[in-house]
Design a protein around this motif. Structure first.
Motif, PDB file in Angstrom:
ATOM      1  N   VAL A 294       0.835  -1.206   0.000  1.00 39.96           N
ATOM      2  CA  VAL A 294       0.000   0.000   0.000  1.00 39.96           C
ATOM      3  C   VAL A 294       0.863   1.247   0.000  1.00 39.96           C
ATOM      4  N   LEU A 295       1.858   1.286   0.904  1.00 37.04           N
ATOM      5  CA  LEU A 295       2.745   2.450   0.975  1.00 37.04           C
ATOM      6  C   LEU A 295       3.528   2.631  -0.318  1.00 37.04           C
ATOM      7  N   GLY A 296       4.012   1.524  -0.885  1.00 34.42           N
ATOM      8  CA  GLY A 296       4.782   1.606  -2.120  1.00 34.42           C
ATOM      9  C   GLY A 296       3.959   2.118  -3.284  1.00 34.42           C
ATOM     10  N   ALA A 297       2.719   1.640  -3.416  1.00 31.28           N
ATOM     11  CA  ALA A 297       1.870   2.085  -4.519  1.00 31.28           C
ATOM     12  C   ALA A 297       1.557   3.571  -4.405  1.00 31.28           C
ATOM     13  N   ILE A 298       1.249   4.030  -3.176  1.00 29.75           N
ATOM     14  CA  ILE A 298       0.937   5.454  -2.982  1.00 29.75           C
ATOM     15  C   ILE A 298       2.146   6.316  -3.310  1.00 29.75           C
ATOM     16  N   CYS A 299       3.323   5.938  -2.797  1.00 32.12           N
ATOM     17  CA  CYS A 299       4.539   6.730  -3.044  1.00 32.12           C
ATOM     18  C   CYS A 299       4.893   6.747  -4.526  1.00 32.12           C
ATOM     19  N   LEU A 300       4.748   5.621  -5.191  1.00 34.16           N
ATOM     20  CA  LEU A 300       5.098   5.563  -6.610  1.00 34.16           C
ATOM     21  C   LEU A 300       4.162   6.420  -7.447  1.00 34.16           C
ATOM     22  N   LEU A 301       2.874   6.394  -7.159  1.00 37.14           N
ATOM     23  CA  LEU A 301       1.923   7.220  -7.906  1.00 37.14           C
ATOM     24  C   LEU A 301       2.170   8.701  -7.661  1.00 37.14           C
ATOM     25  N   LEU A 302       2.463   9.084  -6.408  1.00 38.55           N
ATOM     26  CA  LEU A 302       2.773  10.484  -6.115  1.00 38.55           C
ATOM     27  C   LEU A 302       4.039  10.923  -6.844  1.00 38.55           C
ATOM     28  N   ALA A 303       5.036  10.048  -6.878  1.00 38.78           N
ATOM     29  CA  ALA A 303       6.280  10.390  -7.572  1.00 38.78           C
ATOM     30  C   ALA A 303       6.050  10.577  -9.069  1.00 38.78           C
ATOM     31  N   LEU A 304       5.285   9.678  -9.678  1.00 37.78           N
ATOM     32  CA  LEU A 304       5.015   9.797 -11.116  1.00 37.78           C
ATOM     33  C   LEU A 304       4.207  11.055 -11.418  1.00 37.78           C
ATOM     34  N   TYR A 305       3.265  11.407 -10.528  1.00 33.71           N
ATOM     35  CA  TYR A 305       2.491  12.631 -10.736  1.00 33.71           C
ATOM     36  C   TYR A 305       3.397  13.853 -10.649  1.00 33.71           C
ATOM     37  N   GLY A 306       4.291  13.881  -9.664  1.00 31.95           N
ATOM     38  CA  GLY A 306       5.202  15.009  -9.534  1.00 31.95           C
ATOM     39  C   GLY A 306       6.164  15.114 -10.705  1.00 31.95           C
ATOM     40  N   LEU A 307       6.668  13.971 -11.176  1.00 33.41           N
ATOM     41  CA  LEU A 307       7.644  13.997 -12.266  1.00 33.41           C
ATOM     42  C   LEU A 307       7.018  14.442 -13.579  1.00 33.41           C
ATOM     43  N   GLN A 308       5.733  14.114 -13.792  1.00 33.28           N
ATOM     44  CA  GLN A 308       5.122  14.523 -15.065  1.00 33.28           C
ATOM     45  C   GLN A 308       4.883  16.033 -15.124  1.00 33.28           C
ATOM     46  N   LEU A 309       4.995  16.729 -13.995  1.00 34.72           N
ATOM     47  CA  LEU A 309       4.875  18.178 -13.988  1.00 34.72           C
ATOM     48  C   LEU A 309       6.226  18.869 -14.111  1.00 34.72           C
ATOM     49  N   LEU A 310       7.309  18.102 -14.104  1.00 33.37           N
ATOM     50  CA  LEU A 310       8.657  18.658 -14.134  1.00 33.37           C
ATOM     51  C   LEU A 310       9.322  18.365 -15.475  1.00 33.37           C
ATOM     52  N   PRO A 311      10.348  19.147 -15.826  1.00 36.25           N
ATOM     53  CA  PRO A 311      11.092  18.874 -17.068  1.00 36.25           C
ATOM     54  C   PRO A 311      12.008  17.666 -16.890  1.00 36.25           C
ATOM     55  N   VAL A 312      11.447  16.478 -17.032  1.00 32.00           N
ATOM     56  CA  VAL A 312      12.169  15.240 -16.741  1.00 32.00           C
ATOM     57  C   VAL A 312      12.957  14.789 -17.965  1.00 32.00           C
ATOM     58  N   ASN A 313      14.189  14.359 -17.736  1.00 31.64           N
ATOM     59  CA  ASN A 313      14.984  13.711 -18.769  1.00 31.64           C
ATOM     60  C   ASN A 313      14.641  12.225 -18.730  1.00 31.64           C
ATOM     61  N   TYR A 314      13.981  11.735 -19.754  1.00 33.28           N
ATOM     62  CA  TYR A 314      13.492  10.363 -19.715  1.00 33.28           C
ATOM     63  C   TYR A 314      14.619   9.341 -19.774  1.00 33.28           C
ATOM     64  N   ALA A 315      15.761   9.734 -20.296  1.00 29.82           N
ATOM     65  CA  ALA A 315      16.914   8.837 -20.224  1.00 29.82           C
ATOM     66  C   ALA A 315      17.333   8.642 -18.771  1.00 29.82           C
ATOM     67  N   GLY A 316      17.297   9.724 -17.983  1.00 34.86           N
ATOM     68  CA  GLY A 316      17.616   9.608 -16.559  1.00 34.86           C
ATOM     69  C   GLY A 316      16.608   8.747 -15.829  1.00 34.86           C
ATOM     70  N   LEU A 317      15.325   8.911 -16.140  1.00 39.78           N
ATOM     71  CA  LEU A 317      14.294   8.101 -15.498  1.00 39.78           C
ATOM     72  C   LEU A 317      14.468   6.623 -15.855  1.00 39.78           C
ATOM     73  N   ALA A 318      14.799   6.346 -17.120  1.00 37.50           N
ATOM     74  CA  ALA A 318      15.012   4.952 -17.530  1.00 37.50           C
ATOM     75  C   ALA A 318      16.220   4.356 -16.813  1.00 37.50           C
ATOM     76  N   LEU A 319      17.281   5.148 -16.640  1.00 33.90           N
ATOM     77  CA  LEU A 319      18.459   4.646 -15.933  1.00 33.90           C
ATOM     78  C   LEU A 319      18.141   4.341 -14.473  1.00 33.90           C
ATOM     79  N   ILE A 320      17.322   5.175 -13.838  1.00 32.83           N
ATOM     80  CA  ILE A 320      16.948   4.928 -12.441  1.00 32.83           C
ATOM     81  C   ILE A 320      16.177   3.616 -12.330  1.00 32.83           C
ATOM     82  N   LEU A 321      15.182   3.429 -13.186  1.00 31.45           N
ATOM     83  CA  LEU A 321      14.392   2.201 -13.142  1.00 31.45           C
ATOM     84  C   LEU A 321      15.253   0.977 -13.467  1.00 31.45           C
ATOM     85  N   LEU A 322      16.162   1.119 -14.437  1.00 28.38           N
ATOM     86  CA  LEU A 322      17.054   0.012 -14.782  1.00 28.38           C
ATOM     87  C   LEU A 322      17.976  -0.320 -13.617  1.00 28.38           C
ATOM     88  N   GLY A 323      18.489   0.729 -12.959  1.00 29.81           N
ATOM     89  CA  GLY A 323      19.370   0.502 -11.810  1.00 29.81           C
ATOM     90  C   GLY A 323      18.668  -0.215 -10.680  1.00 29.81           C
TER      91      GLY A 323
END
Length: 462
Positions: A294-323
């Motif tokens: 429950v905590l993980g799902a809430i935190c992940l959704l909040l993070a994705l909502y915040g990131l979609q409002l920011l100038p995100v480098n998708y290569a950086g996001l892919a590297l984080i998920l890959l790591g």
């Protein structure tokens, strides 16, 4: 008797004494908002809702106290659109003393119907900050500019130093934008363009002298005193301001704005995403724990909502998920640390380039990235240790592994014998008579019935 003249004078004096209170009571309020720090999605939402609320409450004016080092272009343009379409005048006041309206703040100041500054404040440096996405041309280095100066024999001007087509487009677009705002409000358009092309700044007194701002006021009451009786054009309509002594309605950022500001902070977004992924991982490893999932799902959704409002480098996001995926795989695959080290390296690289801007207030501190990487490494080590201990533990087998086990006779009723083995009760058979509490050894199994023999007899026979 009181003469009629004296009575008239008395009523006149009474009216004159009460009139200011009546006028003050009938005066429309002034909404005061405060916008500080880096301008982002939370600030844009705050201004939009504040102006809408001020219009709904019948305010005659919105005073926006501004103190910012700059911010995101999308958030800045959203605020300016709100100001330009507002049904009531908006006054931007760079205050208190020591505040600034740098970069995006300069554009907002020019967009407002009224521009004012407090003594000891400044504005300017409105050159757009380059976004360093992989597909964009980099800005010329200092070495290249020095080489161009030596070859041409003259110093490179700011426009000449920005030689890449993309950089020229950014600067020209920003210059045209702020010049249009200056012409709309009748302010100094030439200096506004210089603020973009040359990144110049001005203190409050010089800004007033050059026609960049309209008023110099130490605080909000002083500004309202100067605005009293002025006429402002708003959406092709002329509004008369009666601000002397008008009641002030403060509109501070509420819980929604504060939460939005928190989750759109790149550091918080990265932290929420890490917690969310690890929470879901623990839930998958231990189904039924519920809380980590429950905590993980809430935190992940909040993070994705915040990131979609920011100038995100998708290569950086892919590297984080890959790591993170590599670090999780290290626990289950015998890679001898290769996946774990590779995952940490990918996570660090992705976190450092995650936010695709150099704007102040929107970077991720390297100390936070290092802390999360170290925490992930410790977590990997802990999970690897648990996995190794589990592999070394003796295998808990099925029914066939009961052979040789020692059981205790619970009851003997004719041919029905019941024994306890490993905390479980089993039916057993024996060719030798048995007694209660006698120790027996399992020598075989037929279905769900154990074949047992007295412990001492079996051991002698062995």
């Amino acid at each position: 008797m009181i003469k009629r003249t004296q009575l008239s004078e008395f009523f006149l004096m009474l009216v004159l004494a009460v009139l200011p209170s009546i006028v003050l009571a009938l005066a429309r309020p002034v909404t005061v908002m405060t916008l500080t720090g880096a301008i982002g999605p939370a600030g844009a939402d705050y201004v939009q809702r504040g102006v809408a609320r001020a219009a709904q409450e019948g305010s005659q004016l919105v005073v926006l106290q501004l103190d910012t080092p700059g911010g995101l272009d999308t958030a800045m343009r959203a605020i300016i659109k709100t100001i330009l379409s507002a049904p009531l005048p908006v006054a931007c006041h760079v205050a208190p003393g020591g505040a600034r309206a740098a970069s995006a703040g300069t554009y907002i100041l020019y967009a407002c119907h009224i521009a004012a500054m407090a003594p000891g404040t400044n504005l300017g440096a409105a050159t757009p900050v380059a976004l360093h996405a992989p597909f964009m041309d980099p800005e010329p280095s200092k070495e290249k500019r020095d080489k161009d100066e030596r070859q041409s024999g003259k110093p490179a001007t700011p426009d000449e130093s920005a030689t890449t087509p993309l950089r020229q487009k950014q600067v020209n677009d920003a210059a045209a934008y702020i010049r249009g705002l200056a012409q709309l409000r009748g302010r100094n358009a030439d200096w506004a363009e210089r603020a973009v092309r040359e990144a110049v700044s001005l203190p409050a007194e010089d800004a007033l002298r050059l026609g960049v701002v309209d008023y110099l006021a130490a605080d909000t009451p002083a500004l309202l005193a100067q605005l009293d009786g002025k006429t402002i054009k708003v959406l092709a309509e002329t509004r008369l301001l009666q601000t002397a002594g008008a009641p002030l309605l403060p509109y501070q950022p509420d819980w929604r704005t504060q939460i939005l500001a928190a989750i759109t902070d790149p550091s918080i977004a990265l932290l929420l995403m890490t917690i969310g992924i690890y929470g879901l991982l623990f839930e998958f490893m231990n189904p039924g724990a519920v809380a980590p999932g429950v905590l993980g799902a809430i935190c992940l959704l909040l993070a994705l909502y915040g990131l979609q409002l920011l100038p995100v480098n998708y290569a950086g996001l892919a590297l984080i998920l890959l790591g993170l995926a590599f670090m999780v795989a290290e626990v289950f695959l015998p890679s001898f640390g290769a996946l774990g080290l590779g995952g940490i390296a990918a996570f660090v690289a992705g976190a450092l380039i995650l936010i695709d801007t150099d704007l102040p207030g929107f970077g991720i501190p390297p100390a936070l990235v290092a802390s999360l990487a170290l925490l992930s490494a410790l977590l990997i080590a802990a999970m690897t240790g648990v996995a190794l201990k589990t592999r070394r533990r003796a295998r808990v087998g099925g029914l066939d592994d009961m052979r040789g086990g020692v059981a205790e006779v619970l009851d003997v009723a004719g041919d029905a014998i019941w024994v306890r083995l490993g905390g479980e009760t089993w039916r057993a058979v024996s060719v030798t008579p048995l007694q209660r509490q006698q120790k027996v050894r399992v020598i075989g199994r037929k279905g769900l019935v154990l074949e047992v023999a007295p412990l001492d007899l079996h051991d002698k026979g062995a």
